[in-house]
Design a protein around this motif. Structure first.
Motif, PDB file in Angstrom:
ATOM      1  N   ASP A 111       0.993   5.225   0.688  1.00  0.00           N
ATOM      2  CA  ASP A 111       2.670   5.788   1.231  1.00  0.00           C
ATOM      3  C   ASP A 111       4.058   4.449   1.490  1.00  0.00           C
ATOM      4  OD1 ASP A 111       4.803   7.967   0.277  1.00  0.00           O
ATOM      5  OD2 ASP A 111       5.339   7.809   2.959  1.00  0.00           O
ATOM      6  N   PRO A 112       3.820   3.721   2.165  1.00  0.00           N
ATOM      7  CA  PRO A 112       4.454   2.996   2.961  1.00  0.00           C
ATOM      8  C   PRO A 112       4.522   1.762   2.108  1.00  0.00           C
ATOM      9  CG  PRO A 112       2.535   3.224   4.577  1.00  0.00           C
ATOM     10  CD  PRO A 112       2.223   3.572   3.361  1.00  0.00           C
ATOM     11  N   ASP A 113       3.437   1.221   1.181  1.00  0.00           N
ATOM     12  CA  ASP A 113       3.351   0.666   0.541  1.00  0.00           C
ATOM     13  C   ASP A 113       4.443   0.896  -0.882  1.00  0.00           C
ATOM     14  OD1 ASP A 113       2.279  -1.510   1.717  1.00  0.00           O
ATOM     15  OD2 ASP A 113       0.462  -0.911   1.116  1.00  0.00           O
ATOM     16  N   LEU A 114       5.049   2.162  -1.625  1.00  0.00           N
ATOM     17  CA  LEU A 114       5.172   2.716  -2.523  1.00  0.00           C
ATOM     18  C   LEU A 114       6.591   2.352  -2.320  1.00  0.00           C
ATOM     19  CD1 LEU A 114       4.907   3.759  -5.304  1.00  0.00           C
ATOM     20  CD2 LEU A 114       4.736   5.899  -4.081  1.00  0.00           C
ATOM     21  N   ARG A 115       6.889   2.750  -1.151  1.00  0.00           N
ATOM     22  CA  ARG A 115       8.501   2.844  -0.374  1.00  0.00           C
ATOM     23  C   ARG A 115       8.814   1.435  -0.571  1.00  0.00           C
ATOM     24  NH1 ARG A 115       9.606   7.410   2.810  1.00  0.00           N
ATOM     25  NH2 ARG A 115       8.175   8.799   2.753  1.00  0.00           N
ATOM     26  N   ASP A 116       7.633   0.690  -0.041  1.00  0.00           N
ATOM     27  CA  ASP A 116       8.208  -0.567  -0.024  1.00  0.00           C
ATOM     28  C   ASP A 116       8.654  -1.922  -1.845  1.00  0.00           C
ATOM     29  OD1 ASP A 116       8.507  -1.300   2.671  1.00  0.00           O
ATOM     30  OD2 ASP A 116       6.000  -2.087   2.825  1.00  0.00           O
ATOM     31  N   TYR A 117       7.447  -1.302  -2.424  1.00  0.00           N
ATOM     32  CA  TYR A 117       7.780  -1.475  -3.924  1.00  0.00           C
ATOM     33  C   TYR A 117       8.742  -0.494  -4.216  1.00  0.00           C
ATOM     34  CZ  TYR A 117       6.788  -0.822  -9.001  1.00  0.00           C
ATOM     35  OH  TYR A 117       6.844  -1.160  -9.878  1.00  0.00           O
ATOM     36  N   ARG A 118       9.574   0.689  -4.560  1.00  0.00           N
ATOM     37  CA  ARG A 118      10.251   1.086  -4.529  1.00  0.00           C
ATOM     38  C   ARG A 118      11.903   0.168  -3.890  1.00  0.00           C
ATOM     39  NH1 ARG A 118       8.699   7.336  -4.268  1.00  0.00           N
ATOM     40  NH2 ARG A 118       7.356   7.726  -6.204  1.00  0.00           N
ATOM     41  N   ALA A 119      11.820  -0.417  -3.464  1.00  0.00           N
ATOM     42  CA  ALA A 119      12.793  -1.061  -2.364  1.00  0.00           C
ATOM     43  C   ALA A 119      13.128  -2.192  -3.014  1.00  0.00           C
ATOM     44  CB  ALA A 119      12.682  -0.744  -0.781  1.00  0.00           C
ATOM     45  N   GLY A 120      12.041  -2.610  -3.857  1.00  0.00           N
ATOM     46  CA  GLY A 120      12.079  -4.137  -4.504  1.00  0.00           C
ATOM     47  C   GLY A 120      11.196  -5.645  -3.514  1.00  0.00           C
ATOM     48  N   LEU A 121       9.977  -4.769  -2.537  1.00  0.00           N
ATOM     49  CA  LEU A 121       9.684  -5.255  -1.383  1.00  0.00           C
ATOM     50  C   LEU A 121       8.481  -5.562  -1.999  1.00  0.00           C
ATOM     51  CD1 LEU A 121      10.889  -3.644   1.737  1.00  0.00           C
ATOM     52  CD2 LEU A 121      12.088  -6.235   0.697  1.00  0.00           C
ATOM     53  N   MET A 122       7.727  -5.571  -2.692  1.00  0.00           N
ATOM     54  CA  MET A 122       6.509  -5.293  -2.672  1.00  0.00           C
ATOM     55  C   MET A 122       6.334  -5.649  -4.518  1.00  0.00           C
ATOM     56  SD  MET A 122       3.070  -3.166  -1.967  1.00  0.00           S
ATOM     57  CE  MET A 122       2.749  -3.283  -0.276  1.00  0.00           C
ATOM     58  N   ASP A 123       5.261  -6.531  -4.483  1.00  0.00           N
ATOM     59  CA  ASP A 123       5.410  -6.040  -6.536  1.00  0.00           C
ATOM     60  C   ASP A 123       3.907  -5.754  -6.898  1.00  0.00           C
ATOM     61  OD1 ASP A 123       2.842  -7.919  -6.377  1.00  0.00           O
ATOM     62  OD2 ASP A 123       2.872  -9.443  -6.007  1.00  0.00           O
ATOM     63  N   ALA A 124       4.336  -5.072  -8.462  1.00  0.00           N
ATOM     64  CA  ALA A 124       3.303  -4.458  -8.901  1.00  0.00           C
ATOM     65  C   ALA A 124       1.561  -4.036  -8.849  1.00  0.00           C
ATOM     66  CB  ALA A 124       3.276  -3.738  -9.990  1.00  0.00           C
ATOM     67  N   LYS A 125       1.285  -5.790  -8.346  1.00  0.00           N
ATOM     68  CA  LYS A 125       0.184  -6.703  -8.396  1.00  0.00           C
ATOM     69  C   LYS A 125      -0.917  -6.087  -7.149  1.00  0.00           C
ATOM     70  CE  LYS A 125      -2.976 -10.219  -9.044  1.00  0.00           C
ATOM     71  NZ  LYS A 125      -3.008 -11.564  -8.904  1.00  0.00           N
ATOM     72  N   THR A 126       0.740  -6.502  -6.077  1.00  0.00           N
ATOM     73  CA  THR A 126       0.225  -5.895  -5.013  1.00  0.00           C
ATOM     74  C   THR A 126      -0.388  -4.134  -4.464  1.00  0.00           C
ATOM     75  OG1 THR A 126       1.270  -8.449  -4.423  1.00  0.00           O
ATOM     76  CG2 THR A 126       0.315  -5.870  -2.384  1.00  0.00           C
ATOM     77  N   LEU A 127       0.185  -3.544  -5.679  1.00  0.00           N
ATOM     78  CA  LEU A 127       0.785  -2.473  -5.544  1.00  0.00           C
ATOM     79  C   LEU A 127      -0.158  -1.564  -5.930  1.00  0.00           C
ATOM     80  CD1 LEU A 127       2.109   0.357  -4.212  1.00  0.00           C
ATOM     81  CD2 LEU A 127       3.418   0.217  -6.244  1.00  0.00           C
TER      82      LEU A 127
END
Length: 126
Positions: free
Chosen positions: A87-103
């Protein structure tokens, strides 16, 4: 919708499913456990005539077996752990703070935990 939006949406749906199942299994555990205790007490009292006494014995065995083999408490904890990881990493991804590979790596880790193959994994660091 682009591929990233679809991926994010699909993971969001999966998280909703995991959260609902994390709540479902404790109820199942409580209901089955309560039924097991009540049926066990009824079996021990031996107040029923045959064939009802035998039916109560068999039903008691089935409900206790379900608790032992299905282990709803453990299943609930796995759904919670997988949810808390993703959940927190999906939120980071949606906010542009994480790339798709890491997610995707985090998603795999959550799936491994859910399916019992990743109990001792270390978190993915970004």
């Amino acid at each position: 919708m682009n591929t990233q939006d679809e991926y994010s949406s699909d993971l969001g749906k999966k998280l909703d499913f995991w959260l609902s199942h994390s709540k479902y299994w404790p109820y199942t555990h409580w209901i089955t456990g309560t039924a097991s205790v009540a049926l066990s007490a009824l079996s021990a009292a031996k107040i029923l005539e045959e064939p009802y006494q035998s039916i109560v014995f068999v039903t008691t065995t089935i409900t206790i077996g379900f608790l032992g083999f299905a282990n709803p408490g453990r299943l609930s904890r796995r759904y919670v752990r997988a949810y808390v990881i993703l959940d927190p990493d999906l939120r980071d991804y949606r906010a542009g703070l994480m790339d798709a590979k890491t997610l995707t790596q985090v998603h795999r880790q959550a799936e491994w935990i859910l399916h019992g193959t990743g109990e001792n994994l270390t978190p993915v660091t970004t």
